[in-house]
Design an enzyme around this catalytic site. Structure first.
Site, mmCIF file in Angstrom:
data_model
loop_
_atom_site.group_PDB
_atom_site.id
_atom_site.type_symbol
_atom_site.label_atom_id
_atom_site.label_comp_id
_atom_site.label_asym_id
_atom_site.label_seq_id
_atom_site.Cartn_x
_atom_site.Cartn_y
_atom_site.Cartn_z
ATOM 1 C CG ASN A 10 -1.372 1.483 1.252
ATOM 2 O OD1 ASN A 10 -1.690 2.093 0.406
ATOM 3 N ND2 ASN A 10 -2.323 1.489 2.261
ATOM 4 C CD1 TRP A 11 3.888 0.780 -2.916
ATOM 5 C CD2 TRP A 11 3.748 2.003 -4.340
ATOM 6 N NE1 TRP A 11 4.614 0.552 -3.346
ATOM 7 C CE2 TRP A 11 4.784 0.868 -4.683
ATOM 8 C CE3 TRP A 11 3.184 2.813 -6.267
ATOM 9 C CZ2 TRP A 11 4.863 0.731 -5.962
ATOM 10 C CZ3 TRP A 11 4.035 2.384 -6.837
ATOM 11 C CH2 TRP A 11 5.089 1.404 -6.697
ATOM 12 C CD GLU A 168 -3.842 -2.773 6.921
ATOM 13 O OE1 GLU A 168 -2.550 -2.926 7.071
ATOM 14 O OE2 GLU A 168 -4.313 -1.688 7.420
ATOM 15 N N GLY A 235 2.618 -1.199 4.427
ATOM 16 C CA GLY A 235 2.562 0.259 3.988
ATOM 17 C C GLY A 235 4.092 0.567 3.290
ATOM 18 N N GLY A 236 4.583 1.034 4.833
ATOM 19 C CA GLY A 236 6.362 1.669 4.842
ATOM 20 C C GLY A 236 7.487 0.601 3.705
#
Ligand code: PEP
Length: 251
Positions: A10-11, A168, A235-236
């Site tokens: 997930n950018w 999450e 994510g990151g």
């Protein structure tokens, strides 16, 4: 295991178009042909179409990070499922905690979006997770139960069979704190049992449940070793080619 592992990046709202193309190009070269793992990237929606051209012929699928539940019309600023599909999307993230927190998403809007996504032939990646105070007060399972029941309300067996659930825990997103593999496994097991009770044993057994919350190269292997953890929403660590590639190549 009959469930194919899924690793999704997930950018969020990051990258210039040039950055997105360059990252996709790196991923294409090293993990573009991976077959035993479903690799998905969710760039900003405006990068979907150019990335679909860059990734043509690879096994990397694209996801949007959100959609709107109406087909078309006067909804300034919104993007429909059909538009995502047309731009090259295969999946769509729905109900990410950032959308719940900053953009007023509720289990009800999540439910409408899931139904629309499936109508547009997209696979929804539906995010659920408790905030820190809920975990501390022992409300993790009741929070998850409310989100799953509300989000997946009235889905048919055919519809639920298209869904990916992402657990999450909100306190683990972008914080560097990961749930322990055991903490994650307990919730994944709980979700699978709920799906078994609401739908059927076969649906529950086939449902991919992926974990998200500070997944990194150094914790992916232990998470993936758990019976009910079928992959990760990253994510990151998905913004750098080498860390995302290492996560996809979990052992
Ligand atoms: C996410 O955005 O879904 C996520 C899990 O982020 P991070 O990996 O940065 O915690």
């Amino acid at each position: 295991m009959m469930r194919m592992p899924i690793i999704a990046g997930n950018w969020k709202m990051n990258n210039t178009l040039k950055d997105s193309l360059s990252l996709a190009n790196h991923l294409k070269k090293s993990i573009g042909n991976v077959k035993h793992i479903k690799v998905i990237i969710a760039p900003p929606v405006i990068h979907l179409y150019p990335l679909s051209l860059e990734l043509k012929g690879t096994n990397i699928d694209l996801a949007a990070q959100n959609l709107y539940w109406e087909k078309d019309g006067a909804f300034t600023g919104e993007i429909s499922g059909d538009m995502i599909k047309e731009a090259g999307g295969t999946y769509v993230i729905i109900g990410h905690s950032e959308r719940r927190q900053y953009f007023g998403e509720t289990d009800e809007t999540v439910n409408k979006k899931i139904i629309k996504a499936i109508e547009s032939n997209l696979y929804p990646i539906v995010c659920v997770g408790e905030v820190l105070s809920e975990r501390e007060e022992g409300e993790t399972f009741s929070t998850i139960e409310t989100q799953i029941k509300g989000g997946l309300k009235d889905l048919t067996e055919d519809q639920i069979s298209k869904v990916v659930v992402a657990y999450e825990p909100v306190w683990a997103i972008g914080t560097g704190k990961t749930a322990t593999p055991q903490q994650a496994e307990e919730v994944h097991e709980y979700i699978r049992k709920m799906i078994n009770d609401i739908f059927s044993h076969n649906i529950a057994t086939a449902l991919p449940i992926i974990y998200g919350g500070s997944v990194k190269p150094d914790n992916i292997d232990a998470l993936m070793a758990k019976a009910n953890i079928d992959g990760a929403l990253v994510g990151g660590a998905s913004l750098k080619a080498d860390s995302f590639i290492r996560i996809v190549n979990f052992s």
